[in-house]
Design an enzyme around this catalytic site. Structure first.
Site, PDB file in Angstrom:
ATOM      1  CG  ASP A  52      83.205  17.845  66.729  1.00 24.84           C
ATOM      2  OD1 ASP A  52      83.881  17.535  65.600  1.00 24.84           O
ATOM      3  OD2 ASP A  52      83.106  19.276  66.815  1.00 24.84           O
ATOM      4  CG  HIS A  53      84.372  12.658  63.313  1.00 23.64           C
ATOM      5  ND1 HIS A  53      83.375  13.341  62.702  1.00 23.64           N
ATOM      6  CD2 HIS A  53      85.353  12.912  62.587  1.00 23.64           C
ATOM      7  CE1 HIS A  53      83.622  13.792  61.605  1.00 23.64           C
ATOM      8  NE2 HIS A  53      84.713  13.601  61.481  1.00 23.64           N
ATOM      9  CG  HIS A  83      84.084  19.420  62.351  1.00 25.60           C
ATOM     10  ND1 HIS A  83      83.652  18.554  63.507  1.00 25.60           N
ATOM     11  CD2 HIS A  83      83.539  18.663  61.303  1.00 25.60           C
ATOM     12  CE1 HIS A  83      83.259  17.520  62.977  1.00 25.60           C
ATOM     13  NE2 HIS A  83      83.096  17.721  61.509  1.00 25.60           N
TER      14      HIS A  83
END
Length: 537
Positions: free
Chosen positions: A233-234, A296
Site C-alpha cells: 500500500d504505497h 488507503h
C-alpha cells in the site's frame, strides 16, 4: 541539544480549514501566521536513506512492459542508485509477454527517465548494465522454468547470493496464476537449491471482497509463506503518513488529549482532481470503496486510532492496527442513508478546463452506476474512541487533490467570555497534512490586538521538510528499500486485510445488490466537493 525556536516574523494569510462535516463551508478569515525557524539537527541527508544491511539481490519485475515499471518502479530504483540506496551487488530483471531484448528494454527505461527529468548521464551507463529483460508466457510453466535458469546464471555471475524479489506489476486477475507459476518453477523456495531468500510483492487490490481475498491468499500461500509476502500500500510509504506514528508516540503533549474526552470527531480525507483516466476497465469493476477505502483509508484510520505498541517493531505495530480493525462497529447496512453518501462525478471544470462526466469517459458504460465518491461515518468500539465518529471521505474529480487527517477537538466546557463574545468559540483543530501540504497545523484562539476583547484563530505550522536539504524518498523508493531489508511494517498482513474486508463487504453487497441503487447514487459536478447531500451524515 536544546531547541529554542526563533520567531522570524508574523505574516497575514488566508487560512482554508480542511473539510468539516458538510465539506461546504470554508473559513476564509484572515489569520496571522507565526513563522518559526528551528536549527538544523545535524543529521546527514544520506544517513536515513542507505541500506547498509541489505543483502545482494535480484529484483524481478513481472509485467515490466507495462506502465507502472516505466512510470514508477525503474525511476524509483534509479533514484535509489543515485543516492547509494541499493546493495553493492544487484540486478534488475524485467519480464513480460511483450517481446523485448535487453537493449530495447533499456532504451524504453531511458526514455521514461528523460521524460521525467531524472536522467543522470554520468550514472546511466553503469545503471543500465544491471537491467535485463526476459519474455515470459504467464500461462506456460516452461517459460518460468527458463526464467529460473536465467536467474540462476545471473546470480552465479554477479554474486547476488540467490536472493530474489518478485514484484507483480500486473492486473489483479494475474496475481494467482503468476504466483503459482513462480512457485511451481521453484522460485519461491528459500535456503535450498541455490536459493537465498525469496519475496513476493503484490499491488492492490488484494481480492474484491472477503471471500476472494481469502481464496487468493490460500492459493498464493501454497508456495509463498506469510513472511515472504509483501502486500503493498504505497500510501503507507509516504513520509508524512509514517510521520503520523512519530507525531503521536514520540511527543508527550498530545497523547492525554487523544481520546473521546477531548475529540469531537475525526475527518480523514483523500480527494483527487483526476478522473478515471486510462483505468476504465479496472475502475468499472472496483469503484471508490474497493479502490481507496479497503486499503488507503483503512490504513490512515488505523494510524490515527491505534494504541502505542510497546516497541517500534514490525509485528507489534501491525498487532495494534489489527486491534483497530477488530474494534470497528459493524456497519448498519439497514440504515445506509444515515451513515454513508455515495456519488458519481458528472461534467464540470477542473482548473478552469471542461472535463467529461464519468459516464462520458472512454470505456465506461453510459448507464454505469459505479461509485466515484463515498463518505462514510464509522465508529471504533473501544475505551479510547467510544462515541467518536470518524468521517472517511474519498472521491475523484473533486475541487482539489488533498490527503489529510483532521482532529476536531470539542468545545470548551464553559465560556467565561460568553457575555462579551457569545456562547460559541471556535474549537481547536489539528491537521496532519499528507498531500500537497506536508505539514502539521494546530489552530487555536488568541486575543486580537486592540482595546476591545476580540478573539482570532491562528495557526501554528510545522513544514515536514523544514531545515532538510537532502534527497526526498518517493513512496515507491521506500517500499523497495523495505522489500530488500525484509521489513514488512508498511505492508498489509493477512489478518488485517481480512478484518477490513469483513467490515466493508456487507457495505459493498448492500450497495451493489439493493433495489434502489440508482436512487442512492448522487451525481456531483466535477470540480465541486462532492454531492450536495454530504451534509446529512
Amino acid at each position: 541539544m536544546q531547541w529554542f525556536p526563533q520567531i522570524k516574523k508574523v505574516k497575514w494569510m488566508k487560512r482554508e480549514n480542511s473539510m468539516d462535516n458538510d465539506m461546504k463551508n470554508k473559513n476564509n478569515a484572515t489569520d496571522p501566521i507565526i513563522e518559526v525557524s528551528a536549527p538544523a539537527q545535524e543529521i546527514s541527508p544520506k544517513k536515513c536513506i542507505g541500506v547498509e544491511h541489505s543483502d545482494p539481490c535480484t529484483i524481478v519485475i513481472v509485467g515490466a512492459s507495462g506502465d507502472l515499471t516505466a512510470r514508477k518502479l525503474v525511476p524509483a530504483l534509479f533514484n535509489l542508485y543515485l543516492n547509494d540506496g541499493l546493495p553493492d551487488s544487484f540486478r534488475i530483471v524485467g519480464c513480460g509477454r511483450t517481446k523485448l531484448n535487453d537493449q530495447q528494454f533499456r532504451g524504453k527505461m531511458e526514455k521514461s527517465l528523460m521524460a521525467k527529468g531524472l536522467m543522470d548521464d554520468a550514472k546511466w551507463q553503469a545503471f543500465s548494465d544491471v537491467l535485463h529483460y526476459r519474455s515470459v508466457d504467464y500461462g506456460d510453466l516452461g517459460s518460468f522454468i527458463n526464467l529460473a535458469k536465467f536467474l540462476r546464471k545471473l546470480d552465479q555471475k554477479h554474486n547476488t547470493q540467490g536472493n530474489k524479489i518478485f514484484y507483480l506489476a500486473l492486473p489483479p486477475s494475474l496475481y494467482k496464476p503468476v504466483a503459482q507459476m513462480l512457485g511451481q518453477a521453484g522460485l519461491s523456495e528459500e535456503r535450498e537449491n541455490g536459493n537465498g531468500w525469496s519475496r513476493l510483492v503484490i499491488e492492490k487490490p488484494f481480492g474484491r471482497d472477503l471471500k476472494t481475498a481469502v481464496e487468493l491468499n490460500q492459493s498464493i500461500q501454497r508456495y509463498f509463506k506469510e513472511h515472504q509476502m509483501f502486500r503493498i500500500d504505497h500510501y503507507l510509504a509516504k513520509e508524512t503518513v509514517q510521520n503520523v506514528l512519530m507525531f503521536r508516540f514520540a511527543n508527550a503533549i498530545f497523547e492525554p488529549l487523544w481520546n473521546r474526552r477531548y475529540i469531537e470527531h475525526v475527518n480523514i480525507l483523500a480527494s483527487e482532481t483526476l478522473g478515471v483516466e486510462h483505468r476504465a476497465g479496472y475502475y468499472e469493476q472496483a469503484g471508490v470503496i474497493r479502490d481507496m477505502f479497503q486499503n488507503h483509508m483503512m490504513q490512515l484510520l488505523a494510524l490515527t486510532a491505534m494504541e502505542a505498541p510497546s516497541q517500534f517493531e514490525t509485528g507489534r505495530v501491525r498487532d495494534e492496527k489489527v486491534k483497530v480493525f477488530r474494534s470497528l462497529r459493524p456497519f448498519p447496512v439497514e440504515k445506509l442513508n444515515e451513515y454513508i453518501v455515495l456519488g458519481q462525478y458528472g461534467p464540470g471544470k477542473i482548473n478552469g478546463k471542461p472535463v467529461p462526466g464519468y459516464r462520458e469517459e472512454p470505456g465506461i458504460n453510459p448507464d454505469s452506476l459505479t461509485l466515484t465518491f463515498a463518505k462514510m461515518k464509522v465508529f471504533i468500539d473501544n475505551w479510547r474512541w467510544q462515541g467518536v465518529p470518524f468521517f472517511l471521505t474519498s472521491g475523484k474529480r473533486l475541487a482539489k487533490k488533498i490527503t489529510e487527517i483532521t482532529i476536531q477537538f470539542k468545545e470548551i466546557p464553559h465560556s467565561m467570555f460568553r457575555q462579551i463574545l457569545g456562547e460559541r468559540i471556535d474549537t481547536n483543530q489539528l491537521t496532519l497534512g499528507i498531500y500537497p501540504d506536508e505539514k502539521v497545523t494546530l489552530t487555536f484562539q488568541t486575543k486580537n490586538p486592540g482595546a476591545r476583547v476580540c478573539l482570532r484563530s491562528v495557526n501554528m505550522d510545522f513544514s515536514y521538510h523544514q531545515n532538510y536539504t537532502g534527497p526526498i524518498l518517493d513512496a515507491y523508493e521506500k517500499v523497495l528499500i523495505d522489500c530488500m531489508l525484509g521489513d514488512q511494517m508498511l505492508f498489509w498482513r493477512q489478518d488485517s486485510l481480512e478484518h477490513c474486508w469483513s467490515f466493508l463487504t456487507p457495505i459493498l453487497n448492500e450497495c451493489e445488490t439493493c433495489d434502489n441503487k440508482s436512487e442512492m447514487l448522487h451525481f456531483y459536478e466535477s470540480g465541486s466537493w462532492g454531492p450536495r447531500t454530504i451534509s446529512r451524515i
